[in-house]
Design a protein around this motif. Sequence first.
Motif, mmCIF file in Angstrom:
data_model
loop_
_atom_site.group_PDB
_atom_site.id
_atom_site.type_symbol
_atom_site.label_atom_id
_atom_site.label_comp_id
_atom_site.label_asym_id
_atom_site.label_seq_id
_atom_site.Cartn_x
_atom_site.Cartn_y
_atom_site.Cartn_z
ATOM 1 N N GLU A 6 0.834 -1.193 0.000
ATOM 2 C CA GLU A 6 0.000 0.000 0.000
ATOM 3 C C GLU A 6 0.873 1.249 0.000
ATOM 4 O O GLU A 6 1.973 1.255 0.556
ATOM 5 C CB GLU A 6 -0.900 0.045 1.247
ATOM 6 C CG GLU A 6 -1.821 -1.147 1.419
ATOM 7 C CD GLU A 6 -1.208 -2.226 2.299
ATOM 8 O OE1 GLU A 6 -1.969 -3.038 2.869
ATOM 9 O OE2 GLU A 6 0.035 -2.256 2.425
ATOM 10 N N LEU A 20 -5.188 6.167 -2.168
ATOM 11 C CA LEU A 20 -4.336 5.044 -1.780
ATOM 12 C C LEU A 20 -4.178 4.088 -2.953
ATOM 13 O O LEU A 20 -5.109 3.905 -3.741
ATOM 14 C CB LEU A 20 -4.940 4.295 -0.590
ATOM 15 C CG LEU A 20 -5.263 5.117 0.655
ATOM 16 C CD1 LEU A 20 -5.756 4.194 1.762
ATOM 17 C CD2 LEU A 20 -4.075 5.927 1.114
ATOM 18 N N CYS A 22 -2.695 0.090 -4.036
ATOM 19 C CA CYS A 22 -2.345 -1.244 -3.559
ATOM 20 C C CYS A 22 -1.750 -1.986 -4.751
ATOM 21 O O CYS A 22 -2.476 -2.371 -5.670
ATOM 22 C CB CYS A 22 -3.583 -1.953 -3.044
ATOM 23 S SG CYS A 22 -3.367 -3.711 -2.667
ATOM 24 N N TRP A 36 -10.332 -3.153 0.853
ATOM 25 C CA TRP A 36 -9.627 -2.197 1.696
ATOM 26 C C TRP A 36 -10.226 -2.277 3.091
ATOM 27 O O TRP A 36 -11.455 -2.277 3.247
ATOM 28 C CB TRP A 36 -9.742 -0.778 1.169
ATOM 29 C CG TRP A 36 -8.874 -0.479 -0.007
ATOM 30 C CD1 TRP A 36 -9.229 -0.506 -1.324
ATOM 31 C CD2 TRP A 36 -7.495 -0.104 0.033
ATOM 32 N NE1 TRP A 36 -8.154 -0.169 -2.108
ATOM 33 C CE2 TRP A 36 -7.077 0.086 -1.305
ATOM 34 C CE3 TRP A 36 -6.570 0.098 1.054
ATOM 35 C CZ2 TRP A 36 -5.776 0.458 -1.642
ATOM 36 C CZ3 TRP A 36 -5.280 0.479 0.728
ATOM 37 C CH2 TRP A 36 -4.886 0.645 -0.604
ATOM 38 N N TYR A 95 -5.316 -1.057 5.089
ATOM 39 C CA TYR A 95 -4.731 -2.268 4.523
ATOM 40 C C TYR A 95 -5.514 -2.693 3.282
ATOM 41 O O TYR A 95 -6.738 -2.570 3.252
ATOM 42 C CB TYR A 95 -4.801 -3.415 5.519
ATOM 43 C CG TYR A 95 -4.110 -3.166 6.829
ATOM 44 C CD1 TYR A 95 -4.789 -2.585 7.902
ATOM 45 C CD2 TYR A 95 -2.780 -3.529 7.019
ATOM 46 C CE1 TYR A 95 -4.159 -2.370 9.110
ATOM 47 C CE2 TYR A 95 -2.140 -3.315 8.235
ATOM 48 C CZ TYR A 95 -2.847 -2.735 9.271
ATOM 49 O OH TYR A 95 -2.215 -2.520 10.472
ATOM 50 N N CYS A 96 -4.804 -3.227 2.294
ATOM 51 C CA CYS A 96 -5.501 -3.904 1.213
ATOM 52 C C CYS A 96 -5.270 -5.404 1.370
ATOM 53 O O CYS A 96 -4.273 -5.838 1.963
ATOM 54 C CB CYS A 96 -5.048 -3.417 -0.156
ATOM 55 S SG CYS A 96 -3.353 -3.786 -0.603
#
Length: 133
Positions: A6, A20, A22, A36, A95-96
């Motif tokens: 990420e 964002l 990823c 996500w 977070y992905c």
Amino acid sequence: QVQLVESGGGLVQPGGSLRLSCAASGFTLDYYAIGWFRQAPWKEREGVSCISSSDGSTYYADSVKGRFTISRDNAKNTVYLQMNSLKPEDTAVYYCAADLGPFFNSGSYYYTLSSGGDGMDYWGKGTLVTVSS
């Protein structure tokens, strides 16, 4: 080596925007649903958004609906999360995660969000988003 990385986090004022990214390496995102998720201090991880592998259908948590947009560029092996109208309560590590599924219907995706991504195949290490004046 399978990796999700990420990027794009940072400090932004309320009402601002961030995008964002990823990026996947070691595998092809084409066949994976991507989600996500975020985790704020002292809180459990929560789902933000998912995008399907099959037709690009998108799903959002109520808290971000209308403000965040998830998209994928399979040619770049990357998924994005455009975040607009950011609020202090959006502050978290984002977070992905990727999962082969199967995802049978929209309920499967909403379950993934509501469970905070339990069972997702691959996870990135996260990027911090801080919304503050």
